[in-house]
Design an enzyme around this catalytic site. Structure first.
Site, mmCIF file in Angstrom:
data_model
loop_
_atom_site.group_PDB
_atom_site.id
_atom_site.type_symbol
_atom_site.label_atom_id
_atom_site.label_comp_id
_atom_site.label_asym_id
_atom_site.label_seq_id
_atom_site.Cartn_x
_atom_site.Cartn_y
_atom_site.Cartn_z
ATOM 1 N N ASP A 96 38.961 113.181 -14.148
ATOM 2 C CA ASP A 96 39.486 113.312 -12.776
ATOM 3 C C ASP A 96 39.314 111.827 -12.146
ATOM 4 O O ASP A 96 39.161 110.788 -12.585
ATOM 5 C CB ASP A 96 38.288 114.401 -12.184
ATOM 6 C CG ASP A 96 38.475 115.467 -12.433
ATOM 7 O OD1 ASP A 96 39.439 116.070 -12.865
ATOM 8 O OD2 ASP A 96 37.265 116.439 -12.037
ATOM 9 N N TYR B 286 29.319 112.734 -21.514
ATOM 10 C CA TYR B 286 29.425 112.599 -20.111
ATOM 11 C C TYR B 286 27.835 112.131 -19.679
ATOM 12 O O TYR B 286 27.020 112.419 -20.074
ATOM 13 C CB TYR B 286 29.772 113.800 -19.201
ATOM 14 C CG TYR B 286 31.110 114.331 -19.760
ATOM 15 C CD1 TYR B 286 32.486 113.985 -19.159
ATOM 16 C CD2 TYR B 286 31.297 115.228 -20.902
ATOM 17 C CE1 TYR B 286 33.571 114.304 -19.454
ATOM 18 C CE2 TYR B 286 32.542 115.812 -21.024
ATOM 19 C CZ TYR B 286 33.627 115.390 -20.592
ATOM 20 O OH TYR B 286 34.871 115.811 -20.878
ATOM 21 N N TYR C 1 34.626 121.535 -18.758
ATOM 22 C CA TYR C 1 34.702 121.132 -17.257
ATOM 23 C C TYR C 1 32.999 120.924 -16.765
ATOM 24 O O TYR C 1 32.307 121.925 -16.568
ATOM 25 C CB TYR C 1 35.376 122.109 -16.450
ATOM 26 C CG TYR C 1 37.016 122.178 -16.375
ATOM 27 C CD1 TYR C 1 37.714 121.039 -15.727
ATOM 28 C CD2 TYR C 1 37.625 122.992 -17.294
ATOM 29 C CE1 TYR C 1 38.947 121.106 -15.860
ATOM 30 C CE2 TYR C 1 38.925 123.106 -17.457
ATOM 31 C CZ TYR C 1 39.687 122.077 -16.702
ATOM 32 O OH TYR C 1 41.006 122.133 -16.858
#
Length: 404
Positions: free
Chosen positions: A230, A298, A367
């Protein structure tokens, strides 16, 4: 088995004797010795003591168009474009009727010989090879020289793309991976976007592609990434793989090491690019296909609406199979369906009563923001559900993208 001379007589009868040395030599290439089809045709006419006809009903004398004027057009076009190349391929267009007559004659006498276009391309290609000292390449060529022989010969040069792969890091938030057209004018330019046609001033793609387009004198660049983060997410670690496709590059021999150093000085503090190297077209697809072993790591800053039970953080490592319906924020561009993804492992670091940092290793395509928030129960299970509090991802970084 029919003799060579009987076959010649049948072909001459079928064409009423109106067949040129090119076409006759090609039709008999499997049984008549010779250095090329012209030589074979000449031998046959000499042996039969008959003159070559002025007109050919098979090719319509199309071989007469392969002359000095045609090659001047080809070389002038190459000079005009100022295109750099080492390998090329010739393509041609001819009247459909010529191809039909040629094929019908081969079929009638069961002749397994090359079609007329192949001979035309070979003759033109051989002359260009000898004159320019370039090489005909059938698999991967720098340019394609297209010759239209249907009327007055025309020449068009197709410059094949150049492909460069590497990895990038995004070091600041607020930069998209690729160019975003302005939402109001759709890229045309308006007051809203200060007539740039863009939603954001720069992107990972543009910061890389503009110097490379300048170095290659290319027409356009297209960025192919191994996924995307993003706009508010950093891309850290060893970087995200990508392939940059340069369309119609007039210069192909560029020093990628020097160019990489130059680009990184220009983009210092915002983005960086590593291990630039030339690659083949198929790398575009390869980097986009995730194998079962592909993973991403992440680091997320998780904010809860009230104090969470710190003892429950360990339960997050039990997250495994995730059923994720297309997130609401991307429904406008992705099909609405449930995708099954997997979490490999989770570790947490407490910051305060309502905040913690979570490092998560997952299968590609999951996601993370929605894994944390639940996205109105469209992602199950989720972090908020496990902790029993409403949770949001306040900040997210990509730490690693696997190369498998």
């Amino acid at each position: 088995m029919i003799s060579m001379y009987d076959l010649v007589k049948k072909i001459l009868k079928e064409t009423n004797g109106q067949i040129c040395k090119h076409c006759l030599g090609r039709k008999l290439s499997h049984i008549v010795e010779g250095r090329d089809n012209i030589n074979r045709g000449e031998k046959i006419f000499e042996d039969l003591e008959i003159p070559e006809p002025e007109n050919c009903v098979v090719c319509g004398n199309i071989f007469d168009k392969i002359n000095d004027d045609l090659f001047k057009k080809i070389y002038d076009k190459i000079d005009f474009l100022n295109v750099e190349f080492d390998t090329f391929l010739v393509g041609s267009r001819i009247d459909k009727q010529i191809k039909t007559w040629d094929d019908e004659l081969s079929e009638k006498f069961d002749l397994d010989v090359e079609p007329i276009k192949k001979e035309l391309n070979r003759i033109i290609g051989r002359e260009i090879e000898n004159t320019l000292e370039k090489e005909v390449e059938f698999e991967k060529q720098d340019i394609v020289i297209n010759v239209d022989l249907r009327n007055e010969p025309k020449v068009r040069i197709q410059i094949n793309p150049l492909f460069i792969e590497g990895k990038y890091n995004k070091l600041v938030r607020g930069i998209p991976q690729t160019k975003w057209p302005c939402g109001k004018c759709k890229g045309k330019g308006c007051e809203e976007c200060n007539f740039t046609g863009k939603q954001y001033r720069e992107s990972v793609e543009e910061l890389l592609s503009e110097p490379i387009l300048e170095a290659t004198n290319g027409w356009q660049a297209k960025f192919h990434g191994a996924g995307r983060e993003d706009i508010d997410v950093l891309m850290l670690g060893s970087g995200r793989p990508f392939v940059l496709e340069i369309k119609e590059p007039k210069i192909r021999k560029i020093n990628l090491d020097a160019l990489e150093e130059k680009i990184n000085k220009m983009t210092e503090g915002k983005t960086s690019y590593h291990n630039l190297k030339f690659c083949e077209r198929n790398r575009k697809a390869e980097i986009k296909v995730s194998s079962s072993d592909a993973y991403k790591i992440y680091k997320a800053l998780v904010k809860c609406d009230k104090p969470y039970d710190k003892d429950k953080l360990a339960s997050l490592n039990n997250l495994d199979e995730i059923h994720q319906q297309t997130p609401l924020r991307v429904l406008h561009r992705r099909a609405d369906k449930v995708r099954i993804k997997h979490v490999h492992n989770v570790s947490c670091e407490i910051i305060d009563d309502t905040t913690f940092e979570m490092t998560v290793k997952t299968e590609g395509g999951l996601y993370i923001k929605e894994l944390i928030s639940g996205d109105e129960d469209r992602t199950k299970p989720n972090v908020g559900e496990v902790l029993g509090v409403k949770s949001i991802c306040e900040q997210l970084d990509v730490v690693e993208v696997s190369e498998k």
